[in-house]
Design a protein around this motif. Structure first.
Motif, PDB file in Angstrom:
ATOM      1  N   ASP A   1       0.661  -1.070  -0.005  1.00 53.39           N
ATOM      2  CA  ASP A   1       0.000   0.081   0.085  1.00 53.39           C
ATOM      3  C   ASP A   1       0.778   1.223  -0.122  1.00 53.39           C
ATOM      4  O   ASP A   1       0.652   2.389  -1.046  1.00 53.39           O
ATOM      5  N   ALA A   2       1.945   1.425   0.583  1.00 53.99           N
ATOM      6  CA  ALA A   2       2.737   2.620   1.009  1.00 53.99           C
ATOM      7  C   ALA A   2       3.659   2.762  -0.607  1.00 53.99           C
ATOM      8  O   ALA A   2       3.577   3.733  -1.023  1.00 53.99           O
ATOM      9  N   LYS A   3       3.817   1.516  -1.312  1.00 56.67           N
ATOM     10  CA  LYS A   3       4.567   1.686  -2.446  1.00 56.67           C
ATOM     11  C   LYS A   3       3.556   2.290  -3.544  1.00 56.67           C
ATOM     12  O   LYS A   3       3.715   2.998  -4.206  1.00 56.67           O
ATOM     13  N   LYS A   4       2.421   1.837  -3.295  1.00 63.11           N
ATOM     14  CA  LYS A   4       1.146   2.260  -4.382  1.00 63.11           C
ATOM     15  C   LYS A   4       0.910   3.978  -4.106  1.00 63.11           C
ATOM     16  O   LYS A   4       0.655   4.425  -4.843  1.00 63.11           O
ATOM     17  N   ASN A   5       0.985   4.251  -2.743  1.00 62.53           N
ATOM     18  CA  ASN A   5       0.676   5.475  -2.357  1.00 62.53           C
ATOM     19  C   ASN A   5       2.092   6.488  -2.991  1.00 62.53           C
ATOM     20  O   ASN A   5       1.578   7.617  -3.536  1.00 62.53           O
ATOM     21  N   ALA A   6       3.116   6.060  -3.001  1.00 60.68           N
ATOM     22  CA  ALA A   6       4.187   6.728  -3.507  1.00 60.68           C
ATOM     23  C   ALA A   6       4.169   6.831  -5.105  1.00 60.68           C
ATOM     24  O   ALA A   6       4.740   7.814  -5.799  1.00 60.68           O
ATOM     25  N   ALA A   7       3.636   5.770  -5.809  1.00 60.02           N
ATOM     26  CA  ALA A   7       3.490   5.676  -7.228  1.00 60.02           C
ATOM     27  C   ALA A   7       2.623   6.683  -7.784  1.00 60.02           C
ATOM     28  O   ALA A   7       2.707   7.304  -8.650  1.00 60.02           O
ATOM     29  N   LYS A   8       1.577   6.943  -6.908  1.00 60.58           N
ATOM     30  CA  LYS A   8       0.768   8.030  -7.272  1.00 60.58           C
ATOM     31  C   LYS A   8       1.241   9.531  -7.015  1.00 60.58           C
ATOM     32  O   LYS A   8       0.488  10.341  -7.579  1.00 60.58           O
ATOM     33  N   LEU A   9       2.112   9.803  -6.555  1.00 62.29           N
ATOM     34  CA  LEU A   9       2.671  11.113  -6.195  1.00 62.29           C
ATOM     35  C   LEU A   9       3.035  11.666  -7.594  1.00 62.29           C
ATOM     36  O   LEU A   9       3.605  10.873  -8.476  1.00 62.29           O
ATOM     37  N   GLU A  10       3.098  12.898  -7.849  1.00 61.19           N
ATOM     38  CA  GLU A  10       3.315  13.705  -8.990  1.00 61.19           C
ATOM     39  C   GLU A  10       4.643  13.741  -9.079  1.00 61.19           C
ATOM     40  O   GLU A  10       5.196  13.565 -10.271  1.00 61.19           O
ATOM     41  N   SER A  11       5.750  14.002  -8.084  1.00 58.75           N
ATOM     42  CA  SER A  11       6.846  13.987  -8.233  1.00 58.75           C
ATOM     43  C   SER A  11       7.426  13.270  -6.927  1.00 58.75           C
ATOM     44  O   SER A  11       6.825  13.535  -5.720  1.00 58.75           O
ATOM     45  N   GLN A  12       8.399  12.407  -6.913  1.00 51.48           N
ATOM     46  CA  GLN A  12       8.896  11.576  -5.984  1.00 51.48           C
ATOM     47  C   GLN A  12      10.216  12.010  -5.664  1.00 51.48           C
ATOM     48  O   GLN A  12      10.866  12.510  -6.263  1.00 51.48           O
ATOM     49  N   PRO A  13      10.447  11.510  -4.170  1.00 47.66           N
ATOM     50  CA  PRO A  13      12.004  12.051  -3.662  1.00 47.66           C
ATOM     51  C   PRO A  13      13.088  11.511  -4.775  1.00 47.66           C
ATOM     52  O   PRO A  13      12.838  10.182  -5.373  1.00 47.66           O
ATOM     53  N   ILE A  14      14.249  12.014  -4.927  1.00 48.15           N
ATOM     54  CA  ILE A  14      15.280  11.123  -5.837  1.00 48.15           C
ATOM     55  C   ILE A  14      16.570  11.454  -5.013  1.00 48.15           C
ATOM     56  O   ILE A  14      16.552  11.890  -3.971  1.00 48.15           O
ATOM     57  N   TYR A  15      17.587  10.461  -5.569  1.00 47.48           N
ATOM     58  CA  TYR A  15      18.673  10.302  -4.793  1.00 47.48           C
ATOM     59  C   TYR A  15      19.755  10.753  -5.829  1.00 47.48           C
ATOM     60  O   TYR A  15      19.557  10.580  -6.986  1.00 47.48           O
ATOM     61  N   LYS A  16      20.902  11.278  -5.167  1.00 46.14           N
ATOM     62  CA  LYS A  16      22.020  11.559  -5.949  1.00 46.14           C
ATOM     63  C   LYS A  16      23.172  11.044  -5.155  1.00 46.14           C
ATOM     64  O   LYS A  16      23.184  11.446  -3.928  1.00 46.14           O
ATOM     65  N   VAL A  17      24.241  10.510  -5.903  1.00 50.35           N
ATOM     66  CA  VAL A  17      25.442  10.320  -5.379  1.00 50.35           C
ATOM     67  C   VAL A  17      26.454  11.278  -5.279  1.00 50.35           C
ATOM     68  O   VAL A  17      26.390  12.106  -6.295  1.00 50.35           O
ATOM     69  N   THR A  18      26.788  11.865  -3.870  1.00 49.14           N
ATOM     70  CA  THR A  18      27.809  12.893  -4.020  1.00 49.14           C
ATOM     71  C   THR A  18      29.008  12.638  -3.344  1.00 49.14           C
ATOM     72  O   THR A  18      29.193  11.317  -2.956  1.00 49.14           O
ATOM     73  N   ASN A  19      29.992  13.489  -3.147  1.00 49.02           N
ATOM     74  CA  ASN A  19      31.376  13.402  -2.572  1.00 49.02           C
ATOM     75  C   ASN A  19      30.983  13.064  -0.933  1.00 49.02           C
ATOM     76  O   ASN A  19      31.643  12.296  -0.266  1.00 49.02           O
ATOM     77  N   GLU A  20      29.930  13.517  -0.570  1.00 51.87           N
ATOM     78  CA  GLU A  20      29.557  13.411   0.952  1.00 51.87           C
ATOM     79  C   GLU A  20      28.820  11.899   1.420  1.00 51.87           C
ATOM     80  O   GLU A  20      28.924  11.582   2.316  1.00 51.87           O
ATOM     81  N   GLY A  21      28.444  11.590   0.323  1.00 50.60           N
ATOM     82  CA  GLY A  21      27.467  10.393   0.337  1.00 50.60           C
ATOM     83  C   GLY A  21      26.281  10.127  -0.476  1.00 50.60           C
ATOM     84  O   GLY A  21      26.382  10.548  -1.616  1.00 50.60           O
TER      85      GLY A  21
END
Length: 149
Positions: free
Chosen positions: A54-74
């Motif tokens: 259910d939580a994954k379905k809720n996230a899939a319905k979002l217009e924009s989702q959180p994103i990740y990016k690999v940086t020098n800090e982590g």
């Protein structure tokens, strides 16, 4: 020269069969990876898995989702402006399938719509990043596959 008859064929077949069984017993298991269970509470977690779906379905319905990016800090996790987690808190799990000792699980405070998972807690390898949060008491979860180099 002696002729081969059915007795010799039977002895050869039996010898090959014994060699095959010895191969399965002694050599074949050496190539297997660590086969530990993913979780010690596997069956209890499996019963609760509908909440994850259910939580994954809720996230899939979002217009924009959180994103990740690999940086020098982590690894930097950035939430869109439209997403406001309850209490400005989120939980992440860096899940390592080959060694549970390298898993990282933490609840973090989100400031300025992002947080960073420091590189000092991450070891080279393949991870599944499970990002969980609630907004207006509605659970959300997004999973990302990450290869940390």
């Amino acid at each position: 020269m002696k002729k081969l008859h059915w007795g010799h064929g039977l002895a050869i077949a039996l010898g090959c069969f014994i060699l095959f069984i010895l191969f399965l017993i002694f050599i074949f298991p050496m190539g297997k990876q660590n086969s530990e269970m993913i979780s010690n509470n596997y069956y209890e977690e499996e019963l609760e898995y509908q909440k994850v779906i259910d939580a994954k379905k809720n996230a899939a319905k979002l217009e924009s989702q959180p994103i990740y990016k690999v940086t020098n800090e982590g690894i930097q996790i950035t939430f869109p402006e439209a997403v406001k987690p309850d209490g400005n808190k989120a939980e992440f799990v860096l899940f390592r399938t080959d060694d549970s000792n390298l898993d990282v699980k933490k609840e973090v405070a989100i400031s300025q719509n992002y947080f960073i998972i420091p590189k000092k807690v991450i070891v080279k390898g393949s991870y599944t990043l499970k990002l969980k949060w609630t907004e207006n008491k509605i659970p959300y979860q997004i999973d990302y596959d990450i290869l940390w180099k």
